[in-house]
Design a protein around this motif. Sequence first.
Motif, PDB file in Angstrom:
ATOM      1  N   LEU A  17       0.973  -1.236  -0.091  1.00 41.37           N
ATOM      2  CA  LEU A  17      -0.063   0.147   0.073  1.00 41.37           C
ATOM      3  C   LEU A  17       0.938   1.252  -0.063  1.00 41.37           C
ATOM      4  O   LEU A  17       0.569   2.467   0.339  1.00 41.37           O
ATOM      5  CB  LEU A  17      -0.760  -0.139   1.293  1.00 41.37           C
ATOM      6  CG  LEU A  17      -1.615  -1.243   1.636  1.00 41.37           C
ATOM      7  CD1 LEU A  17      -2.421  -1.084   2.857  1.00 41.37           C
ATOM      8  CD2 LEU A  17      -2.625  -1.526   0.608  1.00 41.37           C
ATOM      9  N   GLN A  42      -0.485  -3.948   5.308  1.00 43.29           N
ATOM     10  CA  GLN A  42      -0.843  -4.191   7.014  1.00 43.29           C
ATOM     11  C   GLN A  42      -1.372  -2.711   7.527  1.00 43.29           C
ATOM     12  O   GLN A  42      -1.746  -2.913   8.752  1.00 43.29           O
ATOM     13  CB  GLN A  42       0.391  -4.634   7.196  1.00 43.29           C
ATOM     14  CG  GLN A  42       0.847  -5.745   6.744  1.00 43.29           C
ATOM     15  CD  GLN A  42       1.611  -6.839   7.284  1.00 43.29           C
ATOM     16  OE1 GLN A  42       2.506  -6.378   8.136  1.00 43.29           O
ATOM     17  NE2 GLN A  42       1.401  -8.076   7.392  1.00 43.29           N
ATOM     18  N   GLU A  43      -1.635  -1.706   6.858  1.00 39.81           N
ATOM     19  CA  GLU A  43      -2.083  -0.539   7.385  1.00 39.81           C
ATOM     20  C   GLU A  43      -3.498  -0.251   7.245  1.00 39.81           C
ATOM     21  O   GLU A  43      -3.857   0.257   6.085  1.00 39.81           O
ATOM     22  CB  GLU A  43      -1.326   0.731   6.715  1.00 39.81           C
ATOM     23  CG  GLU A  43       0.365   1.003   6.712  1.00 39.81           C
ATOM     24  CD  GLU A  43       0.993  -0.286   6.029  1.00 39.81           C
ATOM     25  OE1 GLU A  43       0.397  -0.316   4.727  1.00 39.81           O
ATOM     26  OE2 GLU A  43       2.190  -0.568   6.090  1.00 39.81           O
ATOM     27  N   ASN A  81      11.758  -5.629  -0.043  1.00 41.53           N
ATOM     28  CA  ASN A  81      12.539  -6.429  -0.881  1.00 41.53           C
ATOM     29  C   ASN A  81      12.531  -7.820  -0.340  1.00 41.53           C
ATOM     30  O   ASN A  81      12.378  -8.690  -1.244  1.00 41.53           O
ATOM     31  CB  ASN A  81      13.823  -5.928  -1.003  1.00 41.53           C
ATOM     32  CG  ASN A  81      13.824  -4.598  -1.513  1.00 41.53           C
ATOM     33  OD1 ASN A  81      13.104  -3.979  -2.022  1.00 41.53           O
ATOM     34  ND2 ASN A  81      15.193  -3.869  -1.218  1.00 41.53           N
ATOM     35  N   HIS A  84       9.711 -10.164  -1.661  1.00 43.74           N
ATOM     36  CA  HIS A  84       9.580 -10.500  -2.857  1.00 43.74           C
ATOM     37  C   HIS A  84       9.455 -12.022  -3.216  1.00 43.74           C
ATOM     38  O   HIS A  84       8.670 -12.537  -4.164  1.00 43.74           O
ATOM     39  CB  HIS A  84      10.489  -9.736  -4.046  1.00 43.74           C
ATOM     40  CG  HIS A  84      10.477  -8.256  -3.903  1.00 43.74           C
ATOM     41  ND1 HIS A  84      11.342  -7.317  -4.666  1.00 43.74           N
ATOM     42  CD2 HIS A  84       9.733  -7.440  -3.207  1.00 43.74           C
ATOM     43  CE1 HIS A  84      10.833  -6.054  -4.461  1.00 43.74           C
ATOM     44  NE2 HIS A  84       9.942  -6.152  -3.599  1.00 43.74           N
ATOM     45  N   GLU A 101       8.153  -5.534  -7.942  1.00 46.29           N
ATOM     46  CA  GLU A 101       9.210  -4.469  -7.983  1.00 46.29           C
ATOM     47  C   GLU A 101      10.443  -4.823  -7.942  1.00 46.29           C
ATOM     48  O   GLU A 101      10.748  -5.916  -7.472  1.00 46.29           O
ATOM     49  CB  GLU A 101       8.742  -3.689  -6.682  1.00 46.29           C
ATOM     50  CG  GLU A 101       7.646  -2.607  -6.836  1.00 46.29           C
ATOM     51  CD  GLU A 101       8.175  -1.413  -7.828  1.00 46.29           C
ATOM     52  OE1 GLU A 101       9.366  -1.191  -8.055  1.00 46.29           O
ATOM     53  OE2 GLU A 101       7.170  -0.791  -8.187  1.00 46.29           O
ATOM     54  N   ASN A 130      10.823   0.760 -14.227  1.00 44.48           N
ATOM     55  CA  ASN A 130       9.979   1.801 -15.011  1.00 44.48           C
ATOM     56  C   ASN A 130      10.761   2.876 -15.499  1.00 44.48           C
ATOM     57  O   ASN A 130      10.359   3.541 -16.268  1.00 44.48           O
ATOM     58  CB  ASN A 130       8.952   2.299 -13.964  1.00 44.48           C
ATOM     59  CG  ASN A 130       9.419   2.674 -12.618  1.00 44.48           C
ATOM     60  OD1 ASN A 130      10.129   1.778 -11.898  1.00 44.48           O
ATOM     61  ND2 ASN A 130       9.445   3.957 -12.360  1.00 44.48           N
ATOM     62  N   TRP A 171      12.402  -0.722   6.909  1.00 47.11           N
ATOM     63  CA  TRP A 171      13.018  -1.906   6.281  1.00 47.11           C
ATOM     64  C   TRP A 171      13.966  -1.422   5.192  1.00 47.11           C
ATOM     65  O   TRP A 171      15.069  -2.372   5.118  1.00 47.11           O
ATOM     66  CB  TRP A 171      11.762  -2.550   5.728  1.00 47.11           C
ATOM     67  CG  TRP A 171      11.068  -2.018   4.620  1.00 47.11           C
ATOM     68  CD1 TRP A 171      10.050  -1.087   4.527  1.00 47.11           C
ATOM     69  CD2 TRP A 171      11.788  -1.981   3.123  1.00 47.11           C
ATOM     70  NE1 TRP A 171       9.901  -0.770   3.149  1.00 47.11           N
ATOM     71  CE2 TRP A 171      10.917  -1.217   2.240  1.00 47.11           C
ATOM     72  CE3 TRP A 171      12.759  -2.773   2.612  1.00 47.11           C
ATOM     73  CZ2 TRP A 171      10.930  -1.084   1.068  1.00 47.11           C
ATOM     74  CZ3 TRP A 171      13.148  -2.490   1.225  1.00 47.11           C
ATOM     75  CH2 TRP A 171      11.973  -1.862   0.370  1.00 47.11           C
ATOM     76  N   THR A 228       7.788   1.911   5.653  1.00 51.11           N
ATOM     77  CA  THR A 228       7.338   0.932   6.885  1.00 51.11           C
ATOM     78  C   THR A 228       8.226  -0.063   7.441  1.00 51.11           C
ATOM     79  O   THR A 228       9.449  -0.257   6.898  1.00 51.11           O
ATOM     80  CB  THR A 228       5.972   0.212   6.456  1.00 51.11           C
ATOM     81  OG1 THR A 228       6.315  -0.530   5.317  1.00 51.11           O
ATOM     82  CG2 THR A 228       4.917   1.220   5.997  1.00 51.11           C
TER      83      THR A 228
HETATM   84  N1  LIG Z   1      10.166   1.227  -9.282  1.00 52.66           N
HETATM   85  C1  LIG Z   1      10.114   2.237  -8.357  1.00 52.66           C
HETATM   86  O1  LIG Z   1      10.443   3.327  -9.060  1.00 52.66           O
HETATM   87  C2  LIG Z   1       9.946   1.909  -6.897  1.00 52.66           C
HETATM   88  C3  LIG Z   1       9.580   3.158  -6.204  1.00 52.66           C
HETATM   89  C4  LIG Z   1       9.669   2.822  -4.651  1.00 52.66           C
HETATM   90  C5  LIG Z   1       9.522   1.606  -4.210  1.00 52.66           C
HETATM   91  N2  LIG Z   1       9.993   0.608  -4.927  1.00 52.66           N
HETATM   92  C6  LIG Z   1      10.009  -0.586  -4.464  1.00 52.66           C
HETATM   93  O2  LIG Z   1       8.544  -1.298  -3.930  1.00 52.66           O
HETATM   94  C7  LIG Z   1       8.856  -2.083  -2.829  1.00 52.66           C
HETATM   95  C8  LIG Z   1       7.805  -1.501  -1.719  1.00 52.66           C
HETATM   96  O3  LIG Z   1       8.465   0.140  -1.787  1.00 52.66           O
HETATM   97  P1  LIG Z   1       7.418   0.825  -0.837  1.00 52.66           P
HETATM   98  O4  LIG Z   1       8.360   2.171  -0.981  1.00 52.66           O
HETATM   99  O5  LIG Z   1       6.251   0.968  -1.515  1.00 52.66           O
HETATM  100  O6  LIG Z   1       7.544   0.653   0.522  1.00 52.66           O
HETATM  101  P2  LIG Z   1       6.492   1.027   1.950  1.00 52.66           P
HETATM  102  O7  LIG Z   1       7.297   0.586   3.230  1.00 52.66           O
HETATM  103  O8  LIG Z   1       5.845   2.209   1.775  1.00 52.66           O
HETATM  104  O9  LIG Z   1       5.260   0.055   1.708  1.00 52.66           O
HETATM  105  C9  LIG Z   1       5.535  -1.530   1.771  1.00 52.66           C
HETATM  106  C10 LIG Z   1       4.204  -2.143   2.000  1.00 52.66           C
HETATM  107  O10 LIG Z   1       4.114  -3.533   2.105  1.00 52.66           O
HETATM  108  C11 LIG Z   1       3.033  -3.829   2.990  1.00 52.66           C
HETATM  109  N3  LIG Z   1       3.591  -5.148   3.579  1.00 52.66           N
HETATM  110  C12 LIG Z   1       4.712  -5.620   4.435  1.00 52.66           C
HETATM  111  N4  LIG Z   1       4.671  -6.741   4.992  1.00 52.66           N
HETATM  112  C13 LIG Z   1       3.354  -7.520   4.654  1.00 52.66           C
HETATM  113  C14 LIG Z   1       2.835  -8.639   4.735  1.00 52.66           C
HETATM  114  N5  LIG Z   1       3.178  -9.525   5.505  1.00 52.66           N
HETATM  115  N6  LIG Z   1       1.451  -8.631   3.791  1.00 52.66           N
HETATM  116  C15 LIG Z   1       1.250  -7.709   3.024  1.00 52.66           C
HETATM  117  N7  LIG Z   1       1.571  -6.449   2.970  1.00 52.66           N
HETATM  118  C16 LIG Z   1       2.659  -6.289   3.612  1.00 52.66           C
HETATM  119  C17 LIG Z   1       2.965  -2.862   4.070  1.00 52.66           C
HETATM  120  O11 LIG Z   1       1.897  -2.926   4.670  1.00 52.66           O
HETATM  121  C18 LIG Z   1       3.130  -1.562   2.982  1.00 52.66           C
HETATM  122  O12 LIG Z   1       1.890  -1.226   2.761  1.00 52.66           O
HETATM  123  C19 LIG Z   1      10.342  -2.103  -2.751  1.00 52.66           C
HETATM  124  O13 LIG Z   1      10.756  -3.163  -3.226  1.00 52.66           O
HETATM  125  C20 LIG Z   1      10.973  -1.142  -3.540  1.00 52.66           C
HETATM  126  O14 LIG Z   1      12.218  -1.251  -3.887  1.00 52.66           O
HETATM  127  C21 LIG Z   1       9.956   0.857  -6.377  1.00 52.66           C
END
Ligand SMILES: NC(=O)c1ccc[n+]([C@@H]2O[C@H](COP(=O)([O-])OP(=O)(O)OC[C@H]3O[C@@H](n4cnc5c(N)ncnc54)[C@H](O)[C@@H]3O)[C@@H](O)[C@H]2O)c1
Length: 363
Positions: A17, A42-43, A81, A84, A101, A130, A171, A228
Amino acid sequence: MALERTPQPLRVGVVGLGFAGTTALDAFSSLPGVEVVALAGQEQPRLDELAESRGVPNRYHDWEDLVARDDLDVVSIGVPNHLHHPIALAALGSGKHVFCEKPLAPTGALAQEMVDAARTANRVLEIAFNHRRRADVQYIRRYLDEHDIGRIYHARSSWRRRAGIPGLGSWFTNRQMAGGGPMVDLGPHMLDIALHLMDEPRVTSVSAVAYEELGRAGRGGRSGSTTTGGTRTFEVEDFASALLRLDTGGSIHLETSWASYSADEEDIAVELLGATGGARLFVRNYATDDTVRLYSDVAGAPAVTAPEVHVPAGHHLAVIEEFVATVRSGEWADAYGDYALHRSRVIDAVYQSAAEHREVEVP
Ligand SMILES: NC(=O)c1ccc[n+]([C@@H]2O[C@H](COP(=O)([O-])OP(=O)(O)OC[C@H]3O[C@@H](n4cnc5c(N)ncnc54)[C@H](O)[C@@H]3O)[C@@H](O)[C@H]2O)c1
């Protein structure tokens, strides 16, 4: 009269999320013939708000419950990460296509297992590279297709921030959850762009350094970060720089930082040095115009071309559109994520080289 068959909608479950999950949710939801039918995260308030505003009928706190559904065609992974790998293995193992991702996984060994699982299941594994789909990167790609700048023997590819550690103590800065700092976070994008523009050479060896001067002292955090989880610790690098040797005889200088005393708040740069010409992408502080320069000789004098290329937002949508098209095509013999695995192996080698103070080979 023959009845025209409407193709079944593609049913997608989105996990996460944060920025990544929300961006994927919006991109999938915007495509015709695609339905996001489940969302996990989880939020709880954010889960409710996103599901209600985007009309997603099923919500889950834990990814396991979403992946267990037997009516999904696709699982989209936008979580820390280290998750994944287990999510991809569960989704591929139950016959779903996966949009994941970057980075594919915290280590090359885990990434290898994901690619193997995609090949065994014969399902698409695509990765959110992307930034390669940015209009200015695509412009340079087109320029190289249409103009010969000779052998591109060297590229400099970097993403640097002045104070941009994403969530100090979240994380992102936990070694086990993230796999590393900016080299595993921003490095995959910059490596991907360089390899894409250089026609996919293989990286054969790496010599690298990594430092943690600011983050370790609790400095360099990005203000307003909403990421988070984590253990309130800083266990990764905040700056890494690497010289990569290529099987073509050429090289790439790859550099990433989350925090350093550099000139700009944020800059993304890719320079290509060809035998008879060059090209440069320079994106200062998320600029959307004037990011490309082309270098050549005109009538015997050095010449600089500044094409007018505008960079709209939405490069996540472009890669998700391509992913959906691949799934729909039914032809994905080449789409198990091998190219992303090579990027993961290179990032592994960067960390190994920095830790062991020596050049290491990329398997
Ligand atoms: N391609 C891009 O431009 C780009 C940009 C930002 C982040 N990312 C990647 O995206 C991924 C997430 O990054 P983010 O910034 O969105 O992180 P974030 O911390 O903002 O969000 C992580 C989400 O994962 C959820 N989560 C964690 N454990 C979980 C579980 N057991 N079950 C269900 N949901 C769970 C959390 O509730 C949260 O909503 C990372 O791998 C990051 O490298 C890529």
